[in-house]
Design a protein around this motif. Structure first.
Motif, PDB file in Angstrom:
ATOM      1  N   GLU A  72       0.897  -1.122  -0.176  1.00  0.00           N
ATOM      2  CA  GLU A  72      -0.027  -0.068  -0.170  1.00  0.00           C
ATOM      3  C   GLU A  72       0.976   1.208  -0.034  1.00  0.00           C
ATOM      4  O   GLU A  72       1.882   1.429   0.827  1.00  0.00           O
ATOM      5  CB  GLU A  72      -1.114   0.294   1.219  1.00  0.00           C
ATOM      6  N   VAL A  73       0.683   2.234  -0.936  1.00  0.00           N
ATOM      7  CA  VAL A  73       1.450   3.542  -0.974  1.00  0.00           C
ATOM      8  C   VAL A  73       0.720   4.430  -0.563  1.00  0.00           C
ATOM      9  O   VAL A  73      -0.620   4.859  -1.040  1.00  0.00           O
ATOM     10  CB  VAL A  73       2.002   3.714  -2.402  1.00  0.00           C
ATOM     11  N   VAL A  74       1.380   5.408   0.331  1.00  0.00           N
ATOM     12  CA  VAL A  74       0.313   6.541   0.743  1.00  0.00           C
ATOM     13  C   VAL A  74       1.108   7.766   0.390  1.00  0.00           C
ATOM     14  O   VAL A  74       2.310   7.963   0.477  1.00  0.00           O
ATOM     15  CB  VAL A  74       0.360   6.334   2.609  1.00  0.00           C
ATOM     16  N   ASN A  75       0.400   8.579  -0.232  1.00  0.00           N
ATOM     17  CA  ASN A  75       0.969   9.734  -0.677  1.00  0.00           C
ATOM     18  C   ASN A  75       1.011  10.860   0.372  1.00  0.00           C
ATOM     19  O   ASN A  75       0.301  11.667   0.724  1.00  0.00           O
ATOM     20  CB  ASN A  75      -0.065  10.350  -1.685  1.00  0.00           C
ATOM     21  N   LEU A  76       2.510  11.070   0.714  1.00  0.00           N
ATOM     22  CA  LEU A  76       3.027  12.232   1.776  1.00  0.00           C
ATOM     23  C   LEU A  76       3.623  13.370   0.893  1.00  0.00           C
ATOM     24  O   LEU A  76       3.795  14.331   1.734  1.00  0.00           O
ATOM     25  CB  LEU A  76       3.541  11.547   2.758  1.00  0.00           C
ATOM     26  N   ARG A  77       3.544  13.438   0.012  1.00  0.00           N
ATOM     27  CA  ARG A  77       4.580  14.302  -0.796  1.00  0.00           C
ATOM     28  C   ARG A  77       3.449  15.304  -1.570  1.00  0.00           C
ATOM     29  O   ARG A  77       3.059  16.189  -1.045  1.00  0.00           O
ATOM     30  CB  ARG A  77       5.562  13.795  -1.539  1.00  0.00           C
ATOM     31  N   GLU A  78       3.186  14.806  -2.805  1.00  0.00           N
ATOM     32  CA  GLU A  78       2.118  15.635  -3.681  1.00  0.00           C
ATOM     33  C   GLU A  78       0.866  16.239  -2.778  1.00  0.00           C
ATOM     34  O   GLU A  78       0.597  17.210  -3.067  1.00  0.00           O
ATOM     35  CB  GLU A  78       1.650  15.019  -4.909  1.00  0.00           C
ATOM     36  N   VAL A 133      -1.676   7.518   6.820  1.00  0.00           N
ATOM     37  CA  VAL A 133      -0.966   6.224   7.133  1.00  0.00           C
ATOM     38  C   VAL A 133      -1.744   5.394   7.764  1.00  0.00           C
ATOM     39  O   VAL A 133      -1.595   4.085   7.374  1.00  0.00           O
ATOM     40  CB  VAL A 133       0.600   6.579   7.794  1.00  0.00           C
ATOM     41  N   ARG A 134      -2.342   5.788   8.798  1.00  0.00           N
ATOM     42  CA  ARG A 134      -3.253   4.733   9.469  1.00  0.00           C
ATOM     43  C   ARG A 134      -4.315   4.186   8.674  1.00  0.00           C
ATOM     44  O   ARG A 134      -4.551   2.892   8.710  1.00  0.00           O
ATOM     45  CB  ARG A 134      -3.758   5.526  10.745  1.00  0.00           C
ATOM     46  N   GLY A 135      -4.824   4.823   7.850  1.00  0.00           N
ATOM     47  CA  GLY A 135      -5.659   4.370   6.740  1.00  0.00           C
ATOM     48  C   GLY A 135      -4.962   3.460   5.952  1.00  0.00           C
ATOM     49  O   GLY A 135      -5.520   2.399   5.732  1.00  0.00           O
ATOM     50  N   GLY A 136      -3.923   3.616   5.570  1.00  0.00           N
ATOM     51  CA  GLY A 136      -3.191   2.952   4.606  1.00  0.00           C
ATOM     52  C   GLY A 136      -2.809   1.570   5.466  1.00  0.00           C
ATOM     53  O   GLY A 136      -3.040   0.399   4.709  1.00  0.00           O
ATOM     54  N   VAL A 137      -2.263   1.742   6.596  1.00  0.00           N
ATOM     55  CA  VAL A 137      -2.195   0.425   7.447  1.00  0.00           C
ATOM     56  C   VAL A 137      -3.468  -0.629   7.548  1.00  0.00           C
ATOM     57  O   VAL A 137      -3.454  -1.677   7.502  1.00  0.00           O
ATOM     58  CB  VAL A 137      -1.706   0.829   8.910  1.00  0.00           C
TER      59      VAL A 137
END
Lengths: 794, 176
Positions: free
Chosen positions: A96-102, A123-127
């Motif tokens: 799962e990739v979580v977008n923290l940049r764009e 990130v919690r959603g991603g986890v």
């Protein structure tokens, strides 16, 4: 889920791009405590070799079976990390990739605290999603070993020849009766002063006789269906009234024809007949009847020695299957009539540089002799107006045409060389002579006595019979200047060729803000479109000179052949499927599918894996939960929402569901442009918003969202855009349910998104956040009640 | 404006000046490429030393006093030709008006302008009515005096109060 999930969280700092805006250590620290998380680490560049090595060693040491990478947009490195998973023996769908940049650090600069809270939620959603990910296997499709090239200018010709010479059959489609494009209209070309015809004509002839090229002129693209590896293309061969197999180009038909209309090829400087050859070197060398002006008198058909003329020609549709497509449809000149101070279209002796190319051409309207259009008189003095409509934020286009410096300097030299007593003045803002040999070319014009005046022409008026008075400021002297000329040549801005937007819609590829096609990456993927197996090159990507167009065409051909040569293409595993035992054969899904991918067989729904594009629109329609969209299951979706909402980000909390192709992409572009919007907007990636039903939206509110934003492809934007209709249809039902449940339905917002309009999306985010903030908090009792009504979710 | 004879020391220019112009509604001047379309088509510049482009350039360079003290900005006839044609979409004429306002605030004002302004504070009109127009109004069956301070002299007091509160009266040296 037999095994217990062991999740590793890896937060990338992106060399400060993320860590300057988000406290990555705080994110890791928070993640350490979540259920299922075995290890959480941050690192400067997760995509680098040491970063990937670190992930590898963690997987081994902690026996991880799920990976969450919090880094740049998944569009950038999902593939990199998925590949790394494969080498570790893990199924790539367990990532799962979580977008923290764009969509986080770049969009909320200067608000580190809020951005960090948002990052923790995402990130919690991603986890939570990762914990319910399932391994999937892709399937394979045979790639058609054939190409379609759209556009028969120098770029399309180059791409077609390159592919044909590699042995691939190519359909080269051109809407005009001949290939050649704008280059066929040019006399000499900068900075080498080659004759354009001398270098172009041999290539055109080669196209005509290459057995691998099926040349289709007077042909337009009607529609494209299917997908990468197997595009099904419908073409329309417009009525040309002449059988190309029979015509010998003897020209008798044209000599007899009595209809005369302005000759487009010569920029209307002379006339042509209704039966005509675009230009003497046309390929194919076949006459065309212009049915817009033909009176159908029938004499041409009578006299044609080969009986090649059919005045009842209605044209015909042709359908072809190709593995990949190259688009090279070029540019057009801006209409300068709206710049009233230039008097173009009013003063006959104010022309464009393309008119001048024709006036200097040996087979042009004057046989190559430079004459004034108003009276055919000599031209002793002429002026050039550079940047006419270019770099103009007021009435023109903002970008530079990239060629007008050099071609005006070229034309000035051609004129001085041919007519020794001619005086040429160039009015310019900047001379941009950036290419190889360009500055030397500029110098040679100075040596030949071309006058350069640094100032943009302010007005042109007639000062006598055909004489033109030009006014500007010589900005280097700081004085207004005026001079009289026989001819004024405007160098118009270059704009996308007419129909570029429609073509992009048919091909489901994207346009940039400037109306030209968008490349996949402006630097590293310059000849890929945003759609797989659709390649692009030449001026359809923006103005450029012949050399650059040819280079791009060669690149597009190379990328195209690489794609086709692989022979097979992986079919996405992210498609719908039916649990046969559960399906009750109601047919709801069959009716809703925008792509006709579902049918009923023996009372059970069946999904065609080729046709299914994975929009997910069918899933919420199924009342017995027999449908599943792989990699976007209900368990994953509800888990994701729960994860995000359980970590309380700053209120109001907006959950923004964006379709991955268009709206999510636009949100990435917002970040790339460093446009800010409130960190309250938490973006969730969905295949399309049609994947969401009433239950999902209600659940979001019940679990703590203060507003829900749905962003999906504008009509015609992307192959999946048909699914937006499903969402729009569901909105009223969902709104009703919200209002009944005591939640103002204005808290649910749908926006159709168009990639070039990404700035608008940022604005919409900001406005929505302030609207929701003004509405105040949602009554907790209402949330509870809704949660009870929804019942258990997976 | 005269030819400079010595090197311009950019360290001594006022870099905040352009910000002030921008904040007052002239933010687009930052987009100027000095093409000269404004001065090339300027009817006032054809007959005077007024060079719109140079005024903008000086403002961008931060030559505040030079711009504000110069008579150039008062030569613009506000015909808006430059604004129509500017390829960068700069509201050139508005910028000139902004510069005039800043000039006045800084105390740079020509005597004729002060005189006209004084007239305004004295009569409520920059151009008070004369007998000829009174007669014309009568002929057109209009009241002899327009519904301005001419008809309501008490309103003049309000005009003066505004001038006083804004400090305009001091700027023009009006002493009642």
């Amino acid at each position: 889920m037999g095994e217990e999930s062991r999740v590793g969280v890896f937060v990338c700092e992106c060399g400060g791009n993320i860590s300057n805006g988000v406290d990555v250590e705080a994110v890791c620290k928070a993640a350490q405590g979540w259920k299922g998380v075995v290890v959480a680490r941050n690192y400067s560049y997760m995509c680098s070799k040491p970063g990937l090595d670190m992930i590898q060693s963690m997987v081994k040491r902690h026996n991880l079976n799920r990976i969450v990478i919090a880094a740049c947009t998944p569009r950038m490195h999902q593939v990199t990390f998925a590949r790394a998973m494969k080498t570790l023996g893990l199924n790539p769908f367990l990532l799962e990739v979580v977008n923290l940049r764009e969509q986080c650090s770049w969009s909320h600069s200067g608000e580190k605290e809020a951005a960090t809270k948002k990052a923790v939620s995402l990130v919690r959603g991603g986890v939570e999603r990762a914990r319910s990910l399932e391994p999937l296997e892709a399937s394979w499709l045979d790639v058609e070993q054939r190409f379609l090239v759209v556009g028969g200018g120098i770029a399309g010709i180059t791409a077609a020849l390159e592919l044909a010479n590699q042995g691939y059959p190519v359909y080269l489609v051109e809407r005009d009766p001949s290939i050649g494009g704008h280059m066929a209209q040019f006399g000499k070309v900068f900075p080498t002063m080659d004759c354009a015809q001398c270098i172009l004509t041999p290539r055109m002839v080669e196209v005509g006789r290459n057995p691998n090229i099926k040349l289709m002129t007077s042909t337009e693209l009607v529609s494209v269906t299917g997908g990468p590896g197997k595009y099904h293309v419908k073409l329309f061969i417009k009525p040309r009234g002449v059988d190309p197999e029979k015509c010998t180009a003897c020209g008798v038909c044209s000599k007899l024809c009595e209809v005369e209309v302005p000759n487009e090829f010569n920029m209307g400087l002379d006339k042509r007949k209704a039966s005509y050859l675009m230009f003497p070197q046309s390929v194919p060398l076949v006459y065309t009847i212009d049915f817009n002006s033909c009176t159908k008198c029938g004499r041409c058909a009578e006299v044609c020695p080969r009986k090649a003329i059919d005045l009842e020609d209605k044209g015909k549709f042709v359908e072809v299957d190709v593995g990949a497509i190259v688009v090279a449809t070029g540019y057009e000149l801006i209409d300068l009539r709206k710049f009233e101070e230039y008097g173009y279209g009013v003063h006959k002796n104010v022309i464009t540089a393309l008119h001048l190319e024709r006036l200097l051409s040996p087979f042009g309207p004057t046989g190559g002799y430079l004459r004034r259009p108003n009276d055919g008189g000599d031209v002793k003095k002429l002026a050039y107006v550079l940047c006419a409509g270019s770099r103009d934020l007021n009435r023109g286009i903002p970008y530079c045409s990239r060629v007008c410096c050099m071609y005006s300097i070229k034309q000035a030299q051609v004129i001085i060389d041919a007519f020794l007593d001619a005086q040429v003045t160039l009015f310019y803002i900047d001379i941009r002579s950036f290419g190889r040999g360009f500055e030397e070319f500029y110098k040679s014009a100075q040596e030949k006595g071309v006058k350069f005046v640094r100032g943009r022409v302010s007005e042109i008026s007639e000062s006598g019979e055909g004489c033109l008075l030009v006014r500007a400021e010589d900005t280097l002297l700081g004085v207004p200047v005026e001079d009289e000329f026989d001819l004024v040549v405007l160098c118009p801005a270059l704009v996308p060729s007419p129909g570029t937007a429609e073509l992009a819609e048919k091909l489901s590829i994207s346009l940039g803000e400037d109306g030209f096609l968008m490349e996949k990456h402006p630097k590293l993927d310059p000849v890929n479109s945003l759609r797989e197996a659709v390649f692009v090159g030449g001026c359809v990507l923006g103005p450029k000179d012949i050399r650059d167009s040819v280079s791009e065409a060669l690149g597009a051909a190379a990328k195209g052949s690489t794609f086709v040569k692989a022979g097979k293409i992986e079919l996405s595993a992210e498609k719908a499927s039916v649990e046969k035992e559960t399906c009750n054969g109601c047919g709801n899904c069959v009716n809703i599918c925008p792509f006709g991918a579902i049918t009923l067989a023996d009372g059970k729904a069946v999904v065609d894996r080729l046709r299914c594009l994975g929009c997910g629109g069918c899933v919420p329609e199924c009342k017995v939960s027999a449908l599943v969209l792989h990699n976007s299951t209900d368990r994953q979706l509800f888990g994701l929402m729960r994860g995000i909402l359980v970590e309380k980000a700053d209120r109001p909390i907006i959950l923004a569901f964006l379709d991955y192709d268009i709206a999510y992409n636009a949100a990435d572009l917002i970040g790339l442009a460093r446009i800010k919007y409130p960190a309250n907007v938490l973006i969730v990636r969905v295949p399309t918003t049609a994947r969401l039903g009433k239950k999902h939206i209600l659940y979001a509110f019940a679990m703590g969202a203060d507003g829900v934003f749905l962003g999906d492809a504008h009509k015609g934007a992307g192959p999946l855009s048909g699914a937006s209709k499903i969402t729009e249809k569901r909105l009223s039902e969902i709104s009703e349910a919200l209002d009944e449940g005591g939640i103002d339905s204005l808290r649910l917002w749908f926006s159709a998104v168009y990639i070039p309009d990404f700035r608008k999306l940022a604005n919409t985010f900001s406005n929505f956040v302030s609207t929701i903030a003004e509405m105040g908090p949602i009554d907790e009792g209402a949330r509870k009640k809704i949660l009870e009504e929804i019942g258990p979710v997976p | 404006m005269s030819v400079r004879r010595e090197t311009l020391d950019l360290r001594k220019t006022d870099s905040d000046f352009v910000k002030r112009v921008a904040e007052s509604g002239g933010e687009k001047i930052l987009l100027c490429v000095q093409c000269g379309t404004c001065s090339g088509g300027c009817p006032a510049g054809r007959r005077t030393a007024y060079r719109t482009r140079q005024v903008i350039r000086r403002a961008l360079t931060g030559l505040k006093d030079e711009v504000l003290s110069s008579q150039d900005i008062w030569l613009c006839s506000t015909c808006y030709t430059c604004l129509e044609r500017c390829p960068r979409g700069i509201n050139v004429t508005d910028v000139i008006l902004i510069l005039r306002n800043l000039a006045v605030q800084a105390g740079f004002m020509l005597k004729p302008h002060k005189d006209v302004s004084a007239y305004l504070l004295r009569t409520g009109h920059a151009v008070p009515i004369i007998d000829k127009y009174k007669a014309l109004r009568k002929e057109l069956k209009l009241p002899e005096l327009p519904p301005t301070t001419h008809s309501y002299p008490e309103a003049l007091d309000e005009v003066r109060r505004i001038a006083n509160k804004t400090g305009f009266d001091k700027l023009i040296g009006f002493e009642g």
